[in-house]
Enzyme design. Structure first.
Site, PDB file in Angstrom:
ATOM      1  N   LYS A 196      10.168   3.248   6.950  1.00 15.51           N
ATOM      2  CA  LYS A 196      11.318   2.448   6.550  1.00 15.51           C
ATOM      3  C   LYS A 196      11.052   1.004   6.948  1.00 15.51           C
ATOM      4  CE  LYS A 196      16.303   1.816   7.247  1.00 15.51           C
ATOM      5  NZ  LYS A 196      17.534   2.349   7.870  1.00 15.51           N
TER       6      LYS A 196
ATOM      7  N   ASP B   6      -7.765  -2.692  -6.141  1.00 13.86           N
ATOM      8  CA  ASP B   6      -6.317  -2.417  -6.180  1.00 13.86           C
ATOM      9  C   ASP B   6      -5.731  -2.489  -4.774  1.00 13.86           C
ATOM     10  OD1 ASP B   6      -3.840  -1.854  -7.241  1.00 13.86           O
ATOM     11  OD2 ASP B   6      -4.151   0.313  -7.275  1.00 13.86           O
TER      12      ASP B   6
END
Length: 208
Positions: A7, A74
């Site tokens: 989170k 990437d």
């Protein structure tokens, strides 16, 4: 296999009342509870505290890939994982390719927000040098908590990249060192011929 979730709370964007009262209380409660049906908090991390060590680990990992002529293509925050020992683990090699000093890529890979200018304008590019740009974006995000450039308008994105129109939060600017700002500035160099390589950046990072 252990399933982990992360989170992320950007305190620069949260209401002051929440940051000072509710968020602090949430962290305190999460650190005290222990029940099999309630999420367990393994660690509470303030990103600036770990930014330098994690960034060095990223540099070392990508420098290793480049040394065996592999480019990731990437690199972005979503592809940087943190292990239970608090070490960097780079993942997602779906766009990775073998490369040599003479070989150039022509395929657009990754996310525009992390892509180097030469990738966005669709010109042949050195994938190792474009990896270096992406690491510069990741470092900026770790330090500032925001992306250096907005990617909702491709034409505006190119202009902002070329003019280095990125800004640190005031508190962040005075907190980080000139050395760190130098690294960001040289990795977010729009001209790929002038941009630092990952190996150059690693040597500079370890010099001081």
């Amino acid at each position: 296999m252990i399933d982990l979730a992360c989170k992320i709370v950007d305190l620069n964007k949260t209401p002051q009342k929440y940051a000072k009262h509710f968020f602090k209380r949430e962290l305190k409660i999460l650190s005290q509870i222990n029940h099999p049906n309630i999420i367990e908090t393994l660690s509470i991390i303030h990103q600036s505290k770990h930014a330098q060590r994690w960034f060095i680990e990223m540099l070392e990992a990508i420098d290793y890939l480049h040394s065996i002529d592999i480019a990731h293509r990437d690199l972005k925050c979503e592809n940087i994982l943190i292990s239970h020992t608090m070490n960097v683990k780079i993942t997602d090699f779906g766009f990775a390719r073998y490369t040599t000093p003479e070989s150039y890529s022509r395929t657009f890979c990754g996310s525009a927000a992390y892509a180097a200018p030469e990738v966005i304008v669709n010109t042949p590019y050195n994938p190792k040098i474009s990896d270096a740009w992406s690491l510069g974006v990741i470092l900026f995000v770790m330090l500032n908590g925001t992306m250096p450039f907005k990617d909702d308008n491709p034409k505006r994105l190119i202009i902002d990249q070329q003019k280095k129109n990125y800004k640190y939060n005031k508190d962040v600017y005075w907190e980080i060192t000139n050395k760190t700002r130098t690294i960001v500035d040289n990795l977010l160099e729009a001209n790929p011929l002038l941009r630092w390589t990952v190996n150059q950046t690693l040597k500079f990072e370890k010099l001081f």
